[in-house]
Design a protein around this motif. Sequence first.
Motif, PDB file in Angstrom:
ATOM      1  N   GLU A   8       0.831  -1.193   0.000  1.00 28.88           N
ATOM      2  CA  GLU A   8       0.000   0.000   0.000  1.00 28.88           C
ATOM      3  C   GLU A   8       0.869   1.248   0.000  1.00 28.88           C
ATOM      4  O   GLU A   8       0.435   2.301   0.459  1.00 28.88           O
ATOM      5  CB  GLU A   8      -0.893  -0.008   1.254  1.00 28.88           C
ATOM      6  N   GLU A  10       2.195   4.546  -0.877  1.00 29.66           N
ATOM      7  CA  GLU A  10       1.587   5.596  -1.672  1.00 29.66           C
ATOM      8  C   GLU A  10       2.587   6.134  -2.683  1.00 29.66           C
ATOM      9  O   GLU A  10       3.776   6.227  -2.409  1.00 29.66           O
ATOM     10  CB  GLU A  10       1.117   6.741  -0.751  1.00 29.66           C
ATOM     11  N   VAL A  11       2.086   6.482  -3.862  1.00 28.57           N
ATOM     12  CA  VAL A  11       2.922   7.089  -4.895  1.00 28.57           C
ATOM     13  C   VAL A  11       2.592   8.570  -4.947  1.00 28.57           C
ATOM     14  O   VAL A  11       1.488   8.951  -5.296  1.00 28.57           O
ATOM     15  CB  VAL A  11       2.642   6.448  -6.274  1.00 28.57           C
ATOM     16  N   THR A  12       3.557   9.393  -4.568  1.00 34.24           N
ATOM     17  CA  THR A  12       3.308  10.839  -4.608  1.00 34.24           C
ATOM     18  C   THR A  12       3.640  11.377  -5.993  1.00 34.24           C
ATOM     19  O   THR A  12       4.250  10.690  -6.814  1.00 34.24           O
ATOM     20  CB  THR A  12       4.196  11.573  -3.584  1.00 34.24           C
TER      21      THR A  12
ATOM     22  N   PHE B  22      -2.835  12.530 -12.931  1.00 34.32           N
ATOM     23  CA  PHE B  22      -2.113  11.844 -11.869  1.00 34.32           C
ATOM     24  C   PHE B  22      -3.061  11.566 -10.716  1.00 34.32           C
ATOM     25  O   PHE B  22      -3.819  12.434 -10.308  1.00 34.32           O
ATOM     26  CB  PHE B  22      -0.925  12.668 -11.384  1.00 34.32           C
ATOM     27  N   VAL B  23      -3.007  10.330 -10.198  1.00 32.98           N
ATOM     28  CA  VAL B  23      -3.936   9.910  -9.157  1.00 32.98           C
ATOM     29  C   VAL B  23      -3.248   9.998  -7.800  1.00 32.98           C
ATOM     30  O   VAL B  23      -2.272   9.306  -7.546  1.00 32.98           O
ATOM     31  CB  VAL B  23      -4.368   8.449  -9.436  1.00 32.98           C
ATOM     32  N   GLU B  24      -3.759  10.891  -6.924  1.00 34.77           N
ATOM     33  CA  GLU B  24      -3.170  11.009  -5.603  1.00 34.77           C
ATOM     34  C   GLU B  24      -3.530   9.800  -4.756  1.00 34.77           C
ATOM     35  O   GLU B  24      -2.698   9.211  -4.087  1.00 34.77           O
ATOM     36  CB  GLU B  24      -3.693  12.282  -4.901  1.00 34.77           C
ATOM     37  N   VAL B 165       1.718   3.397 -14.421  1.00 34.85           N
ATOM     38  CA  VAL B 165       1.811   3.353 -12.952  1.00 34.85           C
ATOM     39  C   VAL B 165       0.417   3.356 -12.347  1.00 34.85           C
ATOM     40  O   VAL B 165       0.134   2.623 -11.388  1.00 34.85           O
ATOM     41  CB  VAL B 165       2.647   4.545 -12.434  1.00 34.85           C
ATOM     42  N   ARG B 169      -1.279   0.647  -9.858  1.00 34.26           N
ATOM     43  CA  ARG B 169      -1.772   1.013  -8.524  1.00 34.26           C
ATOM     44  C   ARG B 169      -3.225   0.625  -8.343  1.00 34.26           C
ATOM     45  O   ARG B 169      -3.604   0.118  -7.280  1.00 34.26           O
ATOM     46  CB  ARG B 169      -1.592   2.501  -8.296  1.00 34.26           C
ATOM     47  N   ASN B 172      -3.272  -3.106  -7.846  1.00 35.94           N
ATOM     48  CA  ASN B 172      -2.789  -3.476  -6.512  1.00 35.94           C
ATOM     49  C   ASN B 172      -3.816  -3.146  -5.439  1.00 35.94           C
ATOM     50  O   ASN B 172      -4.038  -3.917  -4.505  1.00 35.94           O
ATOM     51  CB  ASN B 172      -1.482  -2.727  -6.197  1.00 35.94           C
ATOM     52  N   HIS B 176      -5.504  -5.657  -2.850  1.00 32.06           N
ATOM     53  CA  HIS B 176      -5.452  -5.381  -1.419  1.00 32.06           C
ATOM     54  C   HIS B 176      -6.846  -5.410  -0.821  1.00 32.06           C
ATOM     55  O   HIS B 176      -7.073  -6.008   0.241  1.00 32.06           O
ATOM     56  CB  HIS B 176      -4.814  -3.998  -1.229  1.00 32.06           C
TER      57      HIS B 176
END
Lengths: 126, 190
Positions: A8, A10-12, B22-24, B165, B169, B172, B176
């Motif tokens: 988990e 996080e990607v900033t 872009f996904v925060e 990416v 995410r 994933n 999860h």
Amino acid sequence: MQQSGGSETEVTWEDQQNINRFSKLNNRFHELEDEIRIAKETNDNLEDASNELILTDEEVVRFQIGEVFAHVPKDEVESRIEDMKEVTTKNLEKLEEEKDSVLAQMAELKKILYGKFRDSINLEED
Amino acid sequence: MASSSGSGEVATERRGIPGAQFVEDVQTYLAQAGLDVNSALAFLQERLQQYKLVEMKLLAQQRDLQAKIPDIEKCLDTVATLQAKKGSGEALLADFEVSEGIYSRARIEDTDSVCLWLGANVMLEYSCEEATTLLQKNLENAKASLEVLVADLQFLRDQVTITQVTIARVYNWDVHQKRIRQAAAPAKDS
């Protein structure tokens, strides 16, 4: 927080920018390798040409200009080839320098990205 | 190291190429888009395909330009050689290809003008100076176009990376979530 395989982390936005920068550098690295290979070949060809020139006893040499072979006196051909060799060598040096710089930047980014993402990211050539 | 190009803001699109958002946070993104995981993944995959198509087109244009530039430089070289020979009074002898493997000799006298092939079966006569100026201008235009093209390709690659990416995410996050649900389910049954 559970870290059970599906991570988990996080990607900033900054991480994303680092990944983008790494991708750009990687592409540039491959382009540079190709350009360096071509420059080396050109250099070798010019070397061969000037060696042949020393061996020949003709006064007039057919030198390729554009699509035709012009009859050019041997001395002029020699100096032209010398100039071309200088240009190619300088170009080659510049390309090698850029390649070293790109590799260094990629190593930096690898440290940062592996530091944050460890196994979740793969930055190696497949 | 200098900061990455551009200010903090993201270009939303560039010359017709849509920017990748872009996904925060994956959960917020899915809620805002009102999509379930599979639809989101399908949408992102489709975006990726579109990007790949544009990339092929741009790469082809780049190859064309990269072939054109040495051609123009060769022409400039030829015109320069003709100009250099002008003062000397002697003719320039040149061997040129008539057909594959067959060459013939040409005798080029002193001349003030050259003919340039402009394409579309059109050839125009120019003075040596005009020809040099025209070829120089073409060369600069070609190099400038190539620069813009390279910048476009870089922008495109960034969007592809961001999309890839994001896909990883979202996937994933879904895995999860499934694991959390499975962990909760046996507790409920018992």
